[in-house]
Design an enzyme around this catalytic site. Structure first.
Site, short mmCIF file in Angstrom:
data_model
loop_
_atom_site.label_atom_id
_atom_site.label_comp_id
_atom_site.label_asym_id
_atom_site.label_seq_id
_atom_site.Cartn_x
_atom_site.Cartn_y
_atom_site.Cartn_z
N ARG A 99 25.20 69.59 -46.58
CA ARG A 99 25.07 69.46 -45.12
C ARG A 99 23.61 69.32 -44.69
O ARG A 99 23.31 68.84 -43.61
CB ARG A 99 25.70 70.67 -44.41
N ASP A 120 8.46 94.65 -49.86
CA ASP A 120 8.66 95.77 -48.91
C ASP A 120 8.84 97.05 -49.72
O ASP A 120 9.63 97.07 -50.67
CB ASP A 120 9.89 95.52 -48.03
N ARG A 161 20.07 95.98 -37.05
CA ARG A 161 19.23 94.76 -37.07
C ARG A 161 19.18 94.09 -38.42
O ARG A 161 18.83 92.91 -38.52
CB ARG A 161 17.77 95.10 -36.70
N LYS A 170 14.77 98.38 -50.02
CA LYS A 170 15.24 97.19 -49.30
C LYS A 170 14.94 95.90 -50.07
O LYS A 170 15.76 94.98 -50.07
CB LYS A 170 14.56 97.11 -47.93
N ASP A 202 5.63 95.31 -39.67
CA ASP A 202 5.88 96.04 -38.42
C ASP A 202 4.67 96.86 -37.96
O ASP A 202 4.84 97.82 -37.22
CB ASP A 202 7.11 96.95 -38.59
N MET A 207 0.12 96.81 -37.12
CA MET A 207 -1.08 96.01 -36.87
C MET A 207 -1.97 95.91 -38.11
O MET A 207 -2.55 94.86 -38.38
CB MET A 207 -1.85 96.63 -35.70
N CYS A 261 -6.56 82.36 -34.57
CA CYS A 261 -5.74 83.08 -35.54
C CYS A 261 -5.27 84.40 -34.92
O CYS A 261 -5.53 84.68 -33.75
CB CYS A 261 -6.52 83.32 -36.83
N CYS A 314 8.28 100.16 -32.95
CA CYS A 314 9.72 100.06 -32.71
C CYS A 314 10.42 101.40 -32.90
O CYS A 314 11.42 101.70 -32.27
CB CYS A 314 10.34 99.05 -33.68
#
Ligand code: ZN
Length: 251
Positions: free
Chosen positions: A12, A60, A71, A84, A128, A130, A170, A185
């Site tokens: 496809r 991770d 999520r 994970k 997640d 800075m 950037c 979060c």
């Protein structure tokens, strides 16, 4: 070359005039590093694996907790406490046996980051925090690697595609390193579909770039407000004093 099985598997996609077999072959020959396998990384990785990116590296160090599950669609409650990166690799390998997947179940530190970025054709920042985002941006610029950045908090999402060879700003031009959001979060909350949308934009633009299809919106900051369903787009000019991309402007 694509095998007969691969041609069937990706039929496809190969039907798309923007891809055809030659574009699919470019995807097969590509190597992508995904940093962070949370909500962004799960969405992006699922579609990059599905699309047939030949080599995926998943980095991770987190372990799954039940609060991730609204999520993070690659995981199951029964796998709580497991790494994970390893869970995602197993799940994606079952989805697509034609590609090679490497799980790095650790946070990429000073020496590993350039090594892993250097081996990739393209990097997805699905992290997640800075500190990671600034380090990933700096490393991609130092090594000349394109970078797809996604972010989400509350009902708000951000997407930004950066190419070190192009004359736009950037991530460091956009945010000072100490300019961390007041709440992550973990404390501010986040809406799952908004995170997934940003991860899917990272996947879509990665596939386009690697296959040579369409136009990637390099250097444009896209902001999505899920409460009002309002999109905004801003050009990101280089900051004159930017220590990361500033020198490039003089070349
Ligand atoms: Zn900059």
């Amino acid at each position: 070359m694509l095998s007969d099985q691969e041609v069937m598997h990706y039929s496809r996609q190969i039907l798309l005039p923007e891809l055809e077999e030659s574009g699919q072959l470019r995807l097969k020959q590509a190597s992508v590093l995904i940093i962070g396998l949370g909500g962004l990384g799960c969405a992006a990785a699922q579609y990059l694996a599905g699309a047939g990116i030949g080599k995926l590296t998943l980095a991770d160090g987190d372990r799954l907790t039940p609060s991730n599950l609204p999520r993070q669609s690659l995981y199951s409650l029964q796998h709580s406490g497991q790494l994970k990166a390893e869970l995602a690799a197993q799940r994606l390998q079952a989805q697509n046996p034609h590609i090679s997947i490497t799980a790095l179940a650790e946070y990429l530190h000073t020496e590993q980051l350039p090594e892993q970025v250097g081996e990739a054709d393209l990097v997805l920042d699905c992290s997640d925090n800075m500190t990671s985002r600034q380090a990933i941006n700096a490393t991609c610029y130092a090594l000349g690697k394109p970078l797809m950045i996604g972010a989400a908090m509350g009902f708000s999402g951000q997407f930004l595609a950066l190419h070190p060879a192009r004359k736009h700003g950037c991530y460091r031009c956009l945010y000072e390193p100490e300019q961390a959001p007041p709440k992550g979060c973990q404390h501010a909350g986040v809406m799952g579909p908004v995170v997934a949308m940003m991860g899917l934009l990272q996947a879509l633009e990665s596939i386009k770039y690697l296959a040579g299809a369409g136009t990637v919106p390099w250097g444009k900051l896209h902001l999505f407000d899920g409460l009002s369903h309002n999109w905004q787009q801003y050009a990101l000019p280089p900051a004159p004093q930017c220590p990361i991309c500033g020198d490039k402007q003089c070349n």
